[in-house]
Scaffold this motif. Structure first.
Motif, mmCIF file in Angstrom:
data_model
loop_
_atom_site.group_PDB
_atom_site.id
_atom_site.type_symbol
_atom_site.label_atom_id
_atom_site.label_comp_id
_atom_site.label_asym_id
_atom_site.label_seq_id
_atom_site.Cartn_x
_atom_site.Cartn_y
_atom_site.Cartn_z
ATOM 1 N N ASN A 1 2.378 -2.792 -10.795
ATOM 2 C CA ASN A 1 1.519 -2.871 -9.609
ATOM 3 C C ASN A 1 0.088 -2.441 -9.926
ATOM 4 O O ASN A 1 -0.867 -2.978 -9.335
ATOM 5 C CB ASN A 1 2.101 -1.994 -8.490
ATOM 6 N N GLU A 2 -0.061 -1.510 -10.841
ATOM 7 C CA GLU A 2 -1.413 -1.113 -11.228
ATOM 8 C C GLU A 2 -2.149 -2.279 -11.895
ATOM 9 O O GLU A 2 -3.341 -2.489 -11.657
ATOM 10 C CB GLU A 2 -1.354 0.090 -12.173
ATOM 11 N N LEU A 3 -1.436 -3.029 -12.710
ATOM 12 C CA LEU A 3 -2.055 -4.205 -13.338
ATOM 13 C C LEU A 3 -2.385 -5.274 -12.298
ATOM 14 O O LEU A 3 -3.438 -5.921 -12.377
ATOM 15 C CB LEU A 3 -1.106 -4.776 -14.405
ATOM 16 N N LEU A 4 -1.486 -5.462 -11.326
ATOM 17 C CA LEU A 4 -1.753 -6.438 -10.275
ATOM 18 C C LEU A 4 -2.997 -6.077 -9.485
ATOM 19 O O LEU A 4 -3.841 -6.935 -9.183
ATOM 20 C CB LEU A 4 -0.546 -6.541 -9.338
ATOM 21 N N VAL A 5 -3.113 -4.806 -9.135
ATOM 22 C CA VAL A 5 -4.282 -4.348 -8.372
ATOM 23 C C VAL A 5 -5.546 -4.482 -9.212
ATOM 24 O O VAL A 5 -6.610 -4.887 -8.719
ATOM 25 C CB VAL A 5 -4.077 -2.899 -7.905
ATOM 26 N N ALA A 6 -5.437 -4.148 -10.515
ATOM 27 C CA ALA A 6 -6.608 -4.238 -11.404
ATOM 28 C C ALA A 6 -7.096 -5.678 -11.558
ATOM 29 O O ALA A 6 -8.285 -5.922 -11.762
ATOM 30 C CB ALA A 6 -6.256 -3.654 -12.774
ATOM 31 N N MET A 7 -6.179 -6.637 -11.436
ATOM 32 C CA MET A 7 -6.547 -8.053 -11.549
ATOM 33 C C MET A 7 -6.915 -8.666 -10.206
ATOM 34 O O MET A 7 -7.087 -9.883 -10.089
ATOM 35 C CB MET A 7 -5.406 -8.843 -12.194
ATOM 36 N N GLY A 8 -7.027 -7.827 -9.173
ATOM 37 C CA GLY A 8 -7.452 -8.320 -7.863
ATOM 38 C C GLY A 8 -6.317 -8.683 -6.942
ATOM 39 O O GLY A 8 -6.554 -9.193 -5.839
ATOM 40 N N GLY A 9 -5.082 -8.434 -7.345
ATOM 41 C CA GLY A 9 -3.937 -8.753 -6.506
ATOM 42 C C GLY A 9 -3.563 -7.594 -5.598
ATOM 43 O O GLY A 9 -4.312 -6.616 -5.463
ATOM 44 N N GLU A 10 -2.403 -7.706 -4.964
ATOM 45 C CA GLU A 10 -1.927 -6.667 -4.066
ATOM 46 C C GLU A 10 -0.648 -6.037 -4.608
ATOM 47 O O GLU A 10 0.149 -6.688 -5.287
ATOM 48 C CB GLU A 10 -1.657 -7.250 -2.674
ATOM 49 N N SER A 11 -0.504 -4.776 -4.289
ATOM 50 C CA SER A 11 0.698 -4.063 -4.709
ATOM 51 C C SER A 11 1.922 -4.618 -3.976
ATOM 52 O O SER A 11 1.837 -5.026 -2.813
ATOM 53 C CB SER A 11 0.543 -2.567 -4.416
ATOM 54 N N HIS A 12 3.052 -4.663 -4.684
ATOM 55 C CA HIS A 12 4.278 -5.228 -4.105
ATOM 56 C C HIS A 12 5.453 -4.317 -4.411
ATOM 57 O O HIS A 12 5.582 -3.798 -5.523
ATOM 58 C CB HIS A 12 4.531 -6.628 -4.667
ATOM 59 N N LEU A 13 6.320 -4.125 -3.432
ATOM 60 C CA LEU A 13 7.513 -3.303 -3.612
ATOM 61 C C LEU A 13 8.638 -4.185 -4.176
ATOM 62 O O LEU A 13 9.470 -4.715 -3.438
ATOM 63 C CB LEU A 13 7.923 -2.669 -2.280
ATOM 64 N N PHE A 14 8.643 -4.350 -5.492
ATOM 65 C CA PHE A 14 9.590 -5.258 -6.137
ATOM 66 C C PHE A 14 11.038 -4.820 -5.931
ATOM 67 O O PHE A 14 11.912 -5.643 -5.638
ATOM 68 C CB PHE A 14 9.292 -5.347 -7.633
ATOM 69 N N MET A 15 11.297 -3.528 -6.086
ATOM 70 C CA MET A 15 12.677 -3.041 -6.028
ATOM 71 C C MET A 15 13.243 -3.065 -4.622
ATOM 72 O O MET A 15 14.464 -2.989 -4.445
ATOM 73 C CB MET A 15 12.758 -1.617 -6.596
#
Length: 312
Positions: free
Chosen positions: A152-166
C-alpha cells in the motif's frame, strides 16, 4: 526328491539372509519411513469407521452406536455444502490453472542458462522459500498487504489509493495462489529440471541440423521429452484438488472473506476439533478423500486415452 527340495529351500533361505546382511544399513534406513507410514498413514484408517457411528469418547469406537450413512446425508443436505465445495474446487482448479504450469516454464528457462554455476545459483535461491513455514508465509502476506504495509505504501507513492487486500474477498484467492507460487515454484521445478537432464543431446543436434531455432527445439524436442513427467504430475495435482492447504487458508481467512475462503478442510476443523462433532467431521473428510480418489481415476484414465504416461 524331498531331500533335493529341502536343500533348495535352505539355499534360498541362506541367499535371503546374505542379502539382508549385506544391505542391513539400507534396510535400517528404510525402517523409519516404514514405521512412519504404518503409524500415521495406515494406522488412522482403523478410525475411519467413526464416520458411520455416533462416536462417543467414553464408549470408544466399537461401543458407539452404528448409524450408517446418516452423517453423509446430513453433510449433503447442509446449506453450506455447495459453498464449501465451490470454494474448495475453485482454489484447487486455480492451483492447476495458474500455479501448476509455472514450474514447467521456470525449469525450461533454467535449462536455457548456459552456465552450470549460474543455473545452480538460480535453482538454490528459487527453492529456498519452500523451507519457510506456512505460518511465516501467511504472516508475511498479512504484513505486506496491511493498510500500512509495503504494498500500500508503494501504491500511495505512485499516486494510487490504499486498499485493504486482506479484507477484500476478491483478493483472497489471488493472494493464496501467488503465495503458493512463490513458495513452491523452485521446489516444484526440481523434478522437471531432473527430467530435462535426461533429454538426449543428439536430438538437439539433429534439430539444429534441420534448422530449428531455440524455440522450435523447445517445442519439438524438450517438451515431448518431459511430457510423461508433466502427465504424472498433472494426475497427482488433479487428485489433490479437494485437499487445498488447510493451514494457509485458515491463517489468511477472516470473517469478511468467509464467503470465498471457507473450504472443506476449515469446515472440518471447526466441526471436529472446535465443535467436538468427530463423527460428522470424519464423514466430511472421508467424502473429500473419496472425491479426490475419483478425480485421480478420471485424470489417470484421460491421460491413458490420450496416449500419455499414467500412474497405472
Amino acid at each position: 526328491m524331498d531331500s533335493t527340495g529341502l536343500e533348495i529351500r535352505r539355499a534360498k533361505r541362506r541367499q535371503i539372509c546374505n542379502r539382508l546382511i549385506r544391505g542391513r544399513w539400507l534396510y535400517l534406513m528404510a525402517l523409519l519411513p516404514v514405521i512412519y507410514f504404518i503409524i500415521f498413514k495406515f494406522g488412522p484408517i482403523y478410525g475411519l469407521q467413526i464416520a458411520f457411528r455416533n462416536f462417543r469418547v467414553r464408549r470408544g469406537i466399537w461401543g458407539s452406536e452404528w448409524v450408517g450413512l446418516e452423517y453423509f446425508r446430513e453433510y449433503l443436505t447442509d446449506p453450506s455444502f455447495w459453498i464449501l465445495v465451490r470454494n474448495t474446487i475453485v482454489l484447487g482448479l486455480g492451483q492447476i490453472a495458474f500455479v501448476f504450469p509455472c514450474p514447467i516454464v521456470f525449469a525450461l528457462l533454467m535449462n536455457e542458462i548456459q552456465s552450470k554455476t549460474g543455473q545452480r545459483i538460480v535453482q538454490n535461491i528459487s527453492y529456498l522459500p519452500h523451507f519457510i513455514s506456512v505460518v511465516v508465509v501467511a504472516s508475511m502476506c498479512s504484513t505486506f498487504l496491511a493498510s500500512d504495509g509495503i504494498v500500500n505504501e508503494l501504491l500511495v507513492a505512485m499516486g494510487g489509493e490504499s486498499h485493504l487486500f486482506m479484507q477484500d474477498p476478491a483478493w483472497f484467492r489471488p493472494v493464496y495462489w501467488l503465495s503458493s507460487l512463490w513458495q513452491e515454484l523452485g521446489w516444484s521445478a526440481i523434478i522437471y529440471v531432473a527430467a530435462l537432464t535426461n533429454v538426449d543431446e543428439q536430438l538437439y543436434e539433429a534439430a539444429v541440423i534441420d534448422g530449428a531455432n531455440r524455440w522450435q527445439q523447445t517445442l519439438h524436442v524438450t517438451l515431448p521429452a518431459i511430457k510423461p513427467t508433466i502427465a504424472i504430475m498433472f494426475i497427482m495435482a488433479v487428485g489433490n484438488i479437494m485437499s487445498v492447504s488447510f493451514e494457509k487458508v485458515l491463517l489468511l481467512q477472516n470473517e469478511l472473506t468467509y464467503d470465498v475462503s471457507d473450504v472443506i478442510s476449515t469446515f472440518v476443523y471447526r466441526k471436529g476439533l472446535s465443535g467436538g462433532q468427530y463423527s460428522y467431521s470424519t464423514a466430511i473428510d472421508l467424502f473429500s478423500t473419496v472425491t479426490n480418489f475419483a478425480m485421480l481415476l478420471v485424470a489417470n484414465r484421460i491421460c491413458r486415452l490420450l496416449g500419455e504416461s499414467s500412474l497405472w
